[in-house]
Enzyme design. Structure first.
Site, PDB file in Angstrom:
ATOM      1  CB  CYS A  70      -0.946   0.002   1.202  1.00 19.57           C
ATOM      2  SG  CYS A  70      -2.230  -1.263   1.103  1.00 19.57           S
ATOM      3  NE  ARG A 139       1.615  -7.820  -0.454  1.00 20.68           N
ATOM      4  CZ  ARG A 139       0.321  -7.465  -0.441  1.00 20.68           C
ATOM      5  NH1 ARG A 139      -0.320  -7.289  -1.580  1.00 20.68           N
ATOM      6  NH2 ARG A 139      -0.299  -7.269   0.706  1.00 20.68           N
TER       7      ARG A 139
END
Length: 232
Positions: A70, A139
């Site tokens: 994000c 990630r």
């Protein structure tokens, strides 16, 4: 509590704004931490003092940089959307670049300190390869970026994480830090639960030459066998 907005487009803007706000502040606190270090000031004490203000301040803490999907990705999408409509977000753009540079600066520090110790065949364990504490999500992981850069520089790199189960194939995995040997440096990127007592024992036993603390959370001091360095 749910908040109803006028459109999906507005909801997406809200999410992007939230994540860019966090990226800007994470990048700023890392830059400011380096300045505090040069001035001989404890950044954590500064954050503690600023946090006493009842309004207008939100605490962010120094680290190896923002990871996950994000924060770094949404911020890039936001700057792209701005340019597409003829606008710019220079503060966000600079924050993206600052965030990308943090792992590189950590690798420079590791190499510099190992050179000071006159260590030639350098070996490093990067501990905490998820993008934040107590999660297995890797990630955009700062830890993996650090490991990759060090490996590209010809350093023998191994990775350790007590939470992550699936490790990247290009790195050798260390299951347990308690039994480490023939390693020059441990770089702690994420402080998963239980890591601090383990590091304390490693320092006590003098099993490694250098400990690099990427968040300034270790309260133990260097000794004759193990040097402890905080990146901020």
């Amino acid at each position: 509590k749910l908040t109803e907005l006028s459109s999906i487009k507005t909801a997406e803007a809200v999410k992007s704004f939230e994540n860019a706000f966090r990226l800007v502040n994470i990048s700023f606190v890392n830059e400011f931490a380096a300045v505090c270090n040069n001035l001989g000031i404890d950044i954590h004490e500064v954050i503690k003092g600023a946090s006493t203000k009842p309004f207008g301040f939100l605490a962010f803490h120094p680290s190896a940089g923002a990871g996950g999907h994000c924060i770094p990705k949404d911020s890039t999408y936001l700057t792209f959307s701005a340019k597409k409509t003829g606008g710019t977000l220079p503060i966000v753009e600079q924050s993206i670049q600052t965030n990308l540079q943090i792992p590189l600066k950590i690798c420079d520090l590791i190499e510099s300190k190992l050179n000071e110790l006159e260590i030639n065949n350098k070996s490093v364990i990067v501990s905490g390869i998820s993008y934040k504490e107590n999660t297995e999500d890797c990630r955009e992981s700062p830890g993996l970026k650090i490991a990759s850069i060090l490996k590209e520089r010809g350093i023998n790199v191994k990775v350790h994480d007590s939470i992550v189960e699936i490790f990247p194939d290009q790195f050798e995995k260390i299951d347990n830090l308690d039994s480490v040997s023939n390693v020059n440096c441990i770089c702690i990127v994420q402080f998963h639960a239980g890591i601090i007592p383990t590091i304390e024992n490693i320092v006590k036993n003098g099993n490694v030459d250098l400990i690099v603390d990427c968040k300034g959370l270790l309260k133990i001091k260097s000794n004759s066998k193990t040097k402890i360095v905080t990146i901020h």
